[in-house]
Design a protein around this motif. Structure first.
Motif, PDB file in Angstrom:
ATOM      1  N   MET A 186       0.806  -1.201   0.000  1.00  0.00           N
ATOM      2  CA  MET A 186       0.000   0.000   0.000  1.00  0.00           C
ATOM      3  C   MET A 186       0.849   1.266   0.000  1.00  0.00           C
ATOM      4  O   MET A 186       0.376   2.318  -0.382  1.00  0.00           O
ATOM      5  N   THR A 187       2.118   1.140   0.403  1.00  0.00           N
ATOM      6  CA  THR A 187       3.021   2.286   0.348  1.00  0.00           C
ATOM      7  C   THR A 187       4.074   2.035  -0.729  1.00  0.00           C
ATOM      8  O   THR A 187       4.245   0.916  -1.200  1.00  0.00           O
ATOM      9  N   ILE A 188       4.743   3.098  -1.089  1.00  0.00           N
ATOM     10  CA  ILE A 188       5.847   3.010  -2.040  1.00  0.00           C
ATOM     11  C   ILE A 188       7.070   3.650  -1.414  1.00  0.00           C
ATOM     12  O   ILE A 188       6.965   4.424  -0.457  1.00  0.00           O
ATOM     13  N   LYS A 189       8.225   3.327  -1.947  1.00  0.00           N
ATOM     14  CA  LYS A 189       9.476   3.885  -1.431  1.00  0.00           C
ATOM     15  C   LYS A 189       9.757   5.233  -2.090  1.00  0.00           C
ATOM     16  O   LYS A 189       9.624   5.397  -3.295  1.00  0.00           O
ATOM     17  N   GLN A 190      10.170   6.171  -1.267  1.00  0.00           N
ATOM     18  CA  GLN A 190      10.528   7.510  -1.719  1.00  0.00           C
ATOM     19  C   GLN A 190      11.957   7.801  -1.283  1.00  0.00           C
ATOM     20  O   GLN A 190      12.345   7.466  -0.157  1.00  0.00           O
ATOM     21  N   LEU A 191      12.710   8.422  -2.146  1.00  0.00           N
ATOM     22  CA  LEU A 191      14.036   8.898  -1.782  1.00  0.00           C
ATOM     23  C   LEU A 191      13.917  10.314  -1.233  1.00  0.00           C
ATOM     24  O   LEU A 191      13.209  11.143  -1.823  1.00  0.00           O
ATOM     25  N   SER A 192      14.576  10.580  -0.132  1.00  0.00           N
ATOM     26  CA  SER A 192      14.709  11.946   0.382  1.00  0.00           C
ATOM     27  C   SER A 192      16.195  12.256   0.327  1.00  0.00           C
ATOM     28  O   SER A 192      16.987  11.657   1.058  1.00  0.00           O
ATOM     29  N   ILE A 193      16.555  13.153  -0.568  1.00  0.00           N
ATOM     30  CA  ILE A 193      17.952  13.456  -0.841  1.00  0.00           C
ATOM     31  C   ILE A 193      18.255  14.844  -0.303  1.00  0.00           C
ATOM     32  O   ILE A 193      17.583  15.820  -0.655  1.00  0.00           O
ATOM     33  N   PHE A 194      19.266  14.933   0.550  1.00  0.00           N
ATOM     34  CA  PHE A 194      19.633  16.211   1.145  1.00  0.00           C
ATOM     35  C   PHE A 194      20.730  16.836   0.284  1.00  0.00           C
ATOM     36  O   PHE A 194      21.793  16.245   0.105  1.00  0.00           O
ATOM     37  N   ILE A 195      20.436  18.013  -0.253  1.00  0.00           N
ATOM     38  CA  ILE A 195      21.383  18.676  -1.139  1.00  0.00           C
ATOM     39  C   ILE A 195      21.617  20.106  -0.671  1.00  0.00           C
ATOM     40  O   ILE A 195      20.709  20.784  -0.216  1.00  0.00           O
ATOM     41  N   GLU A 196      22.876  20.529  -0.803  1.00  0.00           N
ATOM     42  CA  GLU A 196      23.217  21.895  -0.441  1.00  0.00           C
ATOM     43  C   GLU A 196      22.602  22.866  -1.436  1.00  0.00           C
ATOM     44  O   GLU A 196      22.464  22.550  -2.614  1.00  0.00           O
ATOM     45  N   ASN A 197      22.260  24.042  -0.946  1.00  0.00           N
ATOM     46  CA  ASN A 197      21.736  25.094  -1.817  1.00  0.00           C
ATOM     47  C   ASN A 197      22.904  25.821  -2.478  1.00  0.00           C
ATOM     48  O   ASN A 197      23.244  26.948  -2.133  1.00  0.00           O
ATOM     49  N   LYS A 198      23.540  25.126  -3.423  1.00  0.00           N
ATOM     50  CA  LYS A 198      24.591  25.764  -4.207  1.00  0.00           C
ATOM     51  C   LYS A 198      24.600  25.145  -5.593  1.00  0.00           C
ATOM     52  O   LYS A 198      24.134  24.021  -5.794  1.00  0.00           O
ATOM     53  N   SER A 199      25.102  25.897  -6.518  1.00  0.00           N
ATOM     54  CA  SER A 199      25.100  25.503  -7.918  1.00  0.00           C
ATOM     55  C   SER A 199      25.777  24.140  -8.127  1.00  0.00           C
ATOM     56  O   SER A 199      26.852  23.886  -7.593  1.00  0.00           O
ATOM     57  N   GLY A 200      25.108  23.285  -8.909  1.00  0.00           N
ATOM     58  CA  GLY A 200      25.698  22.006  -9.285  1.00  0.00           C
ATOM     59  C   GLY A 200      25.297  20.812  -8.461  1.00  0.00           C
ATOM     60  O   GLY A 200      25.502  19.674  -8.886  1.00  0.00           O
TER      61      GLY A 200
ATOM     62  N   ARG B  32      12.704  15.230  -2.789  1.00  0.00           N
ATOM     63  CA  ARG B  32      11.935  13.994  -2.644  1.00  0.00           C
ATOM     64  C   ARG B  32      11.654  13.430  -4.031  1.00  0.00           C
ATOM     65  O   ARG B  32      11.174  14.148  -4.907  1.00  0.00           O
ATOM     66  N   VAL B  33      11.934  12.138  -4.202  1.00  0.00           N
ATOM     67  CA  VAL B  33      11.863  11.519  -5.525  1.00  0.00           C
ATOM     68  C   VAL B  33      11.138  10.184  -5.465  1.00  0.00           C
ATOM     69  O   VAL B  33      11.439   9.340  -4.614  1.00  0.00           O
ATOM     70  N   LEU B  34      10.199  10.007  -6.373  1.00  0.00           N
ATOM     71  CA  LEU B  34       9.615   8.692  -6.650  1.00  0.00           C
ATOM     72  C   LEU B  34      10.210   8.256  -7.977  1.00  0.00           C
ATOM     73  O   LEU B  34      10.235   9.032  -8.939  1.00  0.00           O
ATOM     74  N   CYS B  35      10.708   7.018  -8.031  1.00  0.00           N
ATOM     75  CA  CYS B  35      11.352   6.543  -9.246  1.00  0.00           C
ATOM     76  C   CYS B  35      11.046   5.067  -9.474  1.00  0.00           C
ATOM     77  O   CYS B  35      10.448   4.408  -8.620  1.00  0.00           O
ATOM     78  N   ASN B  36      11.481   4.572 -10.612  1.00  0.00           N
ATOM     79  CA  ASN B  36      11.166   3.197 -10.978  1.00  0.00           C
ATOM     80  C   ASN B  36      11.994   2.156 -10.223  1.00  0.00           C
ATOM     81  O   ASN B  36      11.573   1.007 -10.113  1.00  0.00           O
ATOM     82  N   GLU B  37      13.153   2.524  -9.714  1.00  0.00           N
ATOM     83  CA  GLU B  37      13.993   1.587  -8.968  1.00  0.00           C
ATOM     84  C   GLU B  37      14.575   2.270  -7.728  1.00  0.00           C
ATOM     85  O   GLU B  37      15.754   2.612  -7.688  1.00  0.00           O
ATOM     86  N   PRO B  38      13.767   2.465  -6.694  1.00  0.00           N
ATOM     87  CA  PRO B  38      14.232   3.231  -5.535  1.00  0.00           C
ATOM     88  C   PRO B  38      15.403   2.593  -4.781  1.00  0.00           C
ATOM     89  O   PRO B  38      16.303   3.299  -4.327  1.00  0.00           O
ATOM     90  N   ALA B  39      15.428   1.283  -4.646  1.00  0.00           N
ATOM     91  CA  ALA B  39      16.526   0.640  -3.916  1.00  0.00           C
ATOM     92  C   ALA B  39      17.848   0.833  -4.658  1.00  0.00           C
ATOM     93  O   ALA B  39      18.881   1.141  -4.045  1.00  0.00           O
ATOM     94  N   LYS B  40      17.828   0.660  -5.965  1.00  0.00           N
ATOM     95  CA  LYS B  40      19.027   0.855  -6.785  1.00  0.00           C
ATOM     96  C   LYS B  40      19.477   2.314  -6.709  1.00  0.00           C
ATOM     97  O   LYS B  40      20.669   2.599  -6.540  1.00  0.00           O
ATOM     98  N   ALA B  41      18.536   3.239  -6.827  1.00  0.00           N
ATOM     99  CA  ALA B  41      18.864   4.660  -6.757  1.00  0.00           C
ATOM    100  C   ALA B  41      19.483   5.010  -5.407  1.00  0.00           C
ATOM    101  O   ALA B  41      20.464   5.755  -5.336  1.00  0.00           O
ATOM    102  N   TYR B  42      18.929   4.458  -4.352  1.00  0.00           N
ATOM    103  CA  TYR B  42      19.449   4.697  -3.003  1.00  0.00           C
ATOM    104  C   TYR B  42      20.916   4.275  -2.907  1.00  0.00           C
ATOM    105  O   TYR B  42      21.768   5.025  -2.428  1.00  0.00           O
ATOM    106  N   LEU B  43      21.215   3.075  -3.369  1.00  0.00           N
ATOM    107  CA  LEU B  43      22.589   2.562  -3.299  1.00  0.00           C
ATOM    108  C   LEU B  43      23.554   3.404  -4.124  1.00  0.00           C
ATOM    109  O   LEU B  43      24.670   3.705  -3.681  1.00  0.00           O
ATOM    110  N   ILE B  44      23.140   3.798  -5.300  1.00  0.00           N
ATOM    111  CA  ILE B  44      23.992   4.622  -6.169  1.00  0.00           C
ATOM    112  C   ILE B  44      24.312   5.957  -5.507  1.00  0.00           C
ATOM    113  O   ILE B  44      25.460   6.404  -5.498  1.00  0.00           O
ATOM    114  N   LEU B  45      23.309   6.590  -4.937  1.00  0.00           N
ATOM    115  CA  LEU B  45      23.525   7.881  -4.290  1.00  0.00           C
ATOM    116  C   LEU B  45      24.369   7.740  -3.026  1.00  0.00           C
ATOM    117  O   LEU B  45      25.263   8.560  -2.779  1.00  0.00           O
TER     118      LEU B  45
END
Length: 139
Positions: free
Chosen positions: A1-15, A46-59
């Motif tokens: 009933m739930t899906i996995k979401q990535l919460s990615i913490f990024i600095e407020n700077k270019s790039g 916050r990101v919903l994607c097709n492969e959240p576990a893979k994305a998590y590991l890559i990041l």
């Protein structure tokens, strides 16, 4: 009933955002929906994607601060008032929504949200026969 979401913490700077997007792109990860909430020094992407576990590991391997969490993704008719009705059903049952973002998926509206009482939210979703997405829907 739930899906996995990535919460990615990024600095407020270019790039910093493009680095995340490039990593996901190179891994052939498809972003389904995303939202950015920012403060003075950093943002939460916050990101919903097709492969959240893979994305998590890559990041994580790239040294990016990322968390994987469960969120609800209710589907609603793409008509005025449908989002209000869904949120009202949860609110009347005592469920508070901590954050919410919406998008269209295959002609239907989607409310992606995190609730303060996930078990109660699940109960209401089942009792009210609300439609929801699963991770399989994004594959």
């Amino acid at each position: 009933m739930t899906i996995k979401q990535l919460s990615i913490f990024i600095e407020n700077k270019s790039g910093t955002l493009i680095r995340v997007l490039d990593l996901l792109s190179q891994a052939n990860i498809q972003i389904i929906a995303s939202a950015v909430a920012d403060t003075k020094d950093y943002g939460i992407y916050r990101v919903l994607c097709n492969e959240p576990a893979k994305a998590y590991l890559i990041l994580k391997e790239a040294g990016i601060n990322v968390q994987l969490s469960d969120v609800f993704a209710l589907t609603i008719d793409d008509q005025p008032g449908r989002a209000a009705a869904a949120v009202k059903s949860l609110s009347e049952a005592g469920v508070s929504i901590l954050y919410l973002y919406s998008f269209l998926w295959k002609g239907r509206g989607v409310l992606a949200f995190r609730a303060d009482a996930p078990d109660k939210a699940k109960e209401i979703i089942m009792l009210k026969k609300m439609m929801f997405l699963t991770e399989e829907d994004f594959k």
